[in-house]
Every structure is written in C-alpha cells, then in structure tokens.
Design an enzyme around this catalytic site. Structure first.
Site, PDB file in Angstrom:
ATOM      1  CD  GLU A 517      32.421  42.482  55.456  1.00  0.00           C
ATOM      2  OE1 GLU A 517      31.072  41.638  55.317  1.00  0.00           O
ATOM      3  OE2 GLU A 517      33.436  41.892  55.555  1.00  0.00           O
ATOM      4  CG  ASP A 580      36.936  37.301  48.612  1.00  0.00           C
ATOM      5  OD1 ASP A 580      36.660  38.156  49.536  1.00  0.00           O
ATOM      6  OD2 ASP A 580      37.281  35.955  49.023  1.00  0.00           O
TER       7      ASP A 580
HETATM    8 ZN   LIG Z   1      32.799  37.726  54.017  1.00  0.00          ZN
END
Ligand SMILES: [Zn+2]
Length: 675
Positions: A517, A580
């Site tokens: 995030e 990621d």
């Molecule tokens: Zn995401």
C-alpha cells in the site's frame, strides 16, 4: 493451471550449512504457529524453480475449489471466518431486534427480511415496479438520461459510471467523475473477442437478456435481447481499453455543467445531474471522445431499444436481491458461465454479506467489539512505522533518484495518514428507514441512501475520516487524493498477522501488504500526486524519465507471462506489480532492521527464508479458468502465482536467502528494480 515461463528443471540448492564447533543439538519441534506455514509448503518443488509452488503447493493440494466459489484463497478463508462471526451477531439481532439500540434493530430487521425467502419470492419485481413504470414513459434521450440516473442510484451504471473523489488538482474539494460504463459483462473484450468461447458466451448472454427482459415486463424479449446486446456492443467498441485509463494526466478533463452539455449536446445532462446530484457541480470526464461516441449511439437507437436497455439495466442491478427465478437466472449467467462458480453460496452467507454492504458500519461496530483485540492496533502501528522507515532507508540506495526528488519523496511519506482497524467515528444511518419483512425495498432504500450520501459530498472538502472499506473487510487500500493508507481490522489477523507469530512471518505476511500500500503512493499513478493529494509534477524531469524506464522493465516482465491461452497485460497491472515489488522489498528491509540476523528456528528454514515463504503464502489460491480469464481481462492485479514469483525473481535478497543462482527460473536475467 498456470503456464509459467519458468522451466521446472533445476534442483533446489540447500541453505548454507552452519559450521559449528560442537555437534548441534537436535532441533526443537516447530512452534504451534509454524505448523500451518509448513503444511502449506511443497518442498518437493525447488524454491529456485517455482517459489509459489514451493510455498503454496501443500495448501493447493489440500484446498480444491469449493463448489460455491470461483476463487478460493487464504483471503477467502479469512473472509469466511469473518462472516461466521457476523452470522452470530446478525442471528442474535434478527431474533431480538428490540434487544439493543435503533441500529441493532436495523441490522436485525435487514438480515431477517433477507432470510425470508418465501416473502421475497412472493414480492417478485414489486420493489422495481415504480422504476419500470418510469421506463415505460421514456420516449427519447431526454427521458433516457433521467431514468439512467435513477438506475445509477440503485447500483446500476447505464451508459456511464460516476463517482465522487477529491479534485486531482484541488484535493480539498470533492468533484464528480464521469467515465465509461454501460456494459454488464466484465470488460469490453467480452463483447469484441472473436474466439469460439467468447462467441458461445455471448450467445448465452443474449438468451439471458431475453429471460431477464421477460421478468422486467418487456413485450418482445427475444427481439429486444438482440437489440440490447447490439447496443452494449457499440458501447464496448466506443470504450477505451482499461489500461489506457490508468494515466491520471490523460484522464483528467475538468468541465462544468455547461461544458458537459457542449461536449455532448445530444445527451440531456441537465436531467441526469438533476436526479444524481441536484446541484451545480464541477465534473471531470475521463474520456471525452468515448462520451461523444456514446452520444451518437443513443441518438441512433430507437426509443423501444432505449427502453429495453434501461429495463435490462434496472433488473440487472437488482437481480441478486429479487425472487428465486430471477436470482437463479442471474447466477447461471454471471456466476456459473462468466466466473465458473458451480453453486450459489448458502442463503445466510449471501444475507450476511448483503447486510454488510447496506449497513457495514453498524455490523462493523459489533464485529470489532467481538473480534478485534485492542493490542493489535498498536502492533500494526509499530509495523507500519517500521515499513515507512525502511522505505526511507532504502532511498539513498536508489541510483536512479537525485537528492531533491528523494527529499520530496520523504516529504510525501511523512504526510501519509494511516488508518488502522476501524473508523474513529461510525457512519450515521438514522436517515435510512428499514422495513421489517421487505427485503428488496430495503436494498433499494439502502442503495439510494448510500448514493445520496456520496453525491452530497460534491463541492465539499474531502472527509478525511471516511473509510472506503468496512472494518471487517479482508483487504487494504491506498488513496492518492487523500494520501492515506487503510488497514481494516478484518485483515489484521492470522494468517497474515498475529501477536504469537515470529517477526519473519508477520513482516513477510502483513508487512508486505503494508509495503504494497505504501508503494502505491509511489507507483506509476501514485507518484503523480504529492503529499497533499494534489496531482502535480514533483519530480526532476531526468528522474521522472529514469522512473519510467524502470516501470517499463516491470511492464515488459509481466507482458511475458501467460496463463492458459491469455497473456497477462503488463500495462493494466503495472501499478499493482510495482506495489508488490516495492512492498516485499521494503518489508524485508523493515524486518531485518527490527530483527537482525537470527538463527534458524523452524524446521530447516532460516528466518529470512521464512519471511519469503510467508510473503508467497499471502497468495496461495485456486480459481476456475473463467475467473482467471475475468481477472486477466478486467483486473489490475496479476494472477496470484505471479504476485509471488514475479517480484521475488527480481530480488537479490530472495536469491541470497535460498542460494538461487543465475540461470535458475527464480533469478531473472534482467532484474527490475523500482523502489
Ligand atoms: Zn494494490
């Protein structure tokens, strides 16, 4: 299931032996929390060959796809657990609605009405009748736009999608965003692809349109089904592919009401805005050219086709909330055929979810009281701080940045608001009336209430206390126009996070999600917004160019992956893949800073290895082929196996932990590095 690019040939390399003076003592048995981690693994697969299979193979073998799911993952098991807890609360409230405050009564009545299937079957389309009557009076595009707005208020999106967000250029004020909408299948590609499967699905869809139009009182359902499919196909053709909507610089076109009317004079936006917002507003139109093409499609359509399209959109928006025959028809098309789900979920699960959707901050209040231990919040805050510190600590090592841009990145990071667990102030539902025994009417009322609540925000400063997910949601988000991250209580649980877990598991699991995030604030979209949430260029031009090159490396990497017959779309998934990659790397750095180099504690795994196993196990999942197709065509996230293997095959830290060497599938030759 997954055709990965990796050849599964090389043998795994064992961890480096520890040179001890004495003979080492026998290893202690693994602690209780470690057993599920070890059970999920398949060590017959080499960690350097296919890490996802190595970390998740055991879980996959023990978790066939349940018949009532199209996808089943470690997120799903948590969702089902949360739902069980909700069931207990809702059954209590339904049995004794007078046993608490007015909000308690609301969730009790709502759930009880939803569970009363015979009453629902009896009521048929009654809750939609006023809207269907209103559709009967539509004679031209003027009436069409008015009713389209009424359908949007109950959850449909005829012709366009609309939502409220902070103005990208002035985030202190909320404005209305209008974008492409109007199609019911998951993506424009479902209407346009020429392969046999897609053609067969469209033939089924046309039959489904006829069935649903029949339920909605259409006199010529078969003829009109063909016309509605043709209408939606034209909309699909006029729509831009999703990947082209990702650049906020290219999709921000701010205009006022007069500007919107000038852009598409053939669409009566006055009527649409009067129903939707009811006041003068600033608007950003994502794709002006698509809107102009939509105008042409509506102009050309016969009034009978416009009415049929609206009937379809209205009944489709409510299809899961009406009687059994309508639900079954909808399930057969959209769950069974489009997503590959074999059976519906049991009624209580659907009703618990539905109550959650309608009254999520009431159910959330009760759920948190039962399920969210207070100390979890402090632990999560410490971990976020560690992850943010690790992000800053990593900046000097990024050769592509310069000092001024680094300083501004730190400034943006410092301004991020972190929301943990649940809202400080719960939403007020007192203006929403819930009628005992009238489920479909309650759904309509709750959707209108929510639509009105959002539309009332237009022209107002952004409400920074608002949560965009309920407390019991198993997910997290970053919001660029407010520069905030939110981690609902629902995700701050095992197997991602638990106070009993080793640091490596908590940081590999939940820490990576936090890093993900945080990295969204600096992905190819997020990087265009500053710390106040304003879209502005805060990068030196040379650094921006070097960033784009690095992002292109990630795009190219994911463009090469294939799942079955389909190619992953590296452009559509770019932001998530950057998040990621940055997330797991930042979390690893945070874990090392907190924990140093510890000796092996679990089975034959070192703690560093355990960290990466926990990361990959976030993504253990099984899914139908139809679900995977939907995901690849319409979702910005890559398939789960690639969310594990894609980032890790770029990370030197991963290769070191498992002794992977050049030439092995989990060590990419052209490594990508962004954050
Ligand atoms: Zn995401």
């Amino acid at each position: 299931m997954f055709t990965l690019l990796f050849a599964l040939s090389c043998a795994p390399k064992p961890p480096e032996p520890v040179t001890a003076i004495d003979a080492p003592p026998a290893p202690p048995p693994p602690p209780a929390w470690a057993q599920p981690v070890l059970d999920a693994m398949d060590t017959s697969v080499g960690a350097c060959d296919d890490f996802y299979q190595y970390a998740c193979g055991g879980w996959i073998a023990k978790n066939p796809l349940p018949p009532d799911k199209a996808v089943w993952s470690r997120f799903s098991t948590m969702r089902d657990n949360n739902l069980e807890a909700l069931k207990t609360i809702l059954e209590k409230a339904a049995a004794n609605p007078a046993g608490g405050d007015a909000e308690w009564a609301k969730i009790g009545h709502y759930y009880a009405a939803c569970m009363d299937q015979p009453a629902l079957d009896q009521s048929g389309v009654a809750a939609l009748q006023p809207l269907l009557d209103s559709i009967n009076t539509v004679k031209d595009q003027r009436g069409f736009m008015r009713v389209a707005a009424e359908i949007a208020a109950i959850g449909g999106d005829p012709l366009v999608s609309a939502w409220i967000d902070g103005d990208y250029k002035n985030p202190d004020e909320s404005i209305l965003y209008i974008s492409q909408g109007g199609i019911a299948l998951p993506d424009r590609d479902y209407y346009l692809q020429g392969d046999d499967d897609s053609k067969a699905l469209r033939a089924d869809y046309e039959k489904h349109l006829a069935t649903m139009l029949g339920f909605a009182g259409e006199k010529e359902p078969v003829t009109m089904a063909a016309a509605v499919l043709a209408f939606e196909t034209q909309i699909a053709e006029a729509s831009l592919p999703r990947a082209e909507l990702r650049d906020p610089d290219k999709t921000y076109h701010k205009i006022d009401r007069a500007g919107l009317l000038k852009l598409t004079p053939g669409l009566d936006w006055n009527a649409w805005l009067e129903v939707s917002v009811g006041k003068s507003v600033d608007i950003s139109v994502e794709v002006p050219e698509s809107l102009q093409k939509f105008e042409g499609i509506v102009k050309k359509a016969r009034p009978g086709v416009l009415r049929a399209y609206l009937r379809w959109q209205a009944i489709h928006a409510m299809a899961t909330q009406l009687g059994t025959p309508i639900y079954d028809a909808h399930f057969d098309m959209f769950n069974r055929k489009v997503l590959g789900q074999k059976e519906p979920e049991v009624r209580w699960k659907r009703c618990a979810k539905e109550t959650d959707t309608a009254l999520g901050e009431i159910t959330g209040r009760y759920w948190v009281a039962e399920k969210f231990p207070g100390e979890s919040k402090d632990k999560a805050l410490t971990m976020i701080k560690d992850v943010e510190d690790a992000f800053v600590a990593g900046l000097p090592g990024l050769s592509w940045m310069d000092d001024p841009t680094r300083a501004r990145a730190v400034e943006k990071k410092d301004k991020i608001t972190n929301k943990i667990g649940y809202p400080d102030k719960w939403r007020d539902y007192s203006a929403l009336g819930i009628t005992p025994g009238a489920h479909a009417q309650n759904v309509v009322a709750a959707r209108r209430f929510e639509h009105r609540r959002k539309m009332n925000q237009v022209g107002q400063p952004a409400d920074k206390t608002e949560w965009y997910m309920t407390a019991q949601t198993v997910n997290a988000y970053y919001n660029a126009t407010v520069n905030e991250m939110a981690f609902p209580a629902g995700i701050l649980q095992a197997p991602f996070f638990d106070k009993a877990f080793a640091t490596a598991i908590n940081y590999g699991g939940m820490g990576s999600i936090m890093g993900h995030e945080l990295s969204h604030g600096f992905d190819d979209q997020g990087r265009k917004f500053d710390g106040t949430g304003k879209m502005t260029e805060w990068w030196s031009p040379e650094v921006a160019t070097r960033y784009e090159e690095r992002a292109t490396c990630v795009k190219n990497q994911f463009d090469q992956y294939q799942v079955g017959e389909l190619n992953v779309n590296g452009s559509l998934t770019l932001g998530e893949n950057i998040a990621d990659l940055g997330g797991v790397r930042t979390a690893f750095r945070a874990y090392k800073a907190r924990h140093g180099n510890d000796p092996a504690t679990v089975s034959s795994l070192t703690e560093d290895q355990l960290f990466f196993v926990a990361y990959a196990q976030n993504w253990c999942s099984v899914a139908s082929t139809q679900w995977e197709k939907m995901l690849i065509l319409s979702n910005p996230h890559s398939p789960n196996a690639l969310r594990a293997n894609g980032p890790l095959s770029n990370l030197p830290e991963f290769a070191t932990a498992f002794g992977c060497t050049e030439g092995q599938p989990m060590v990419r030759k052209d490594r990508c590095e962004v954050w």
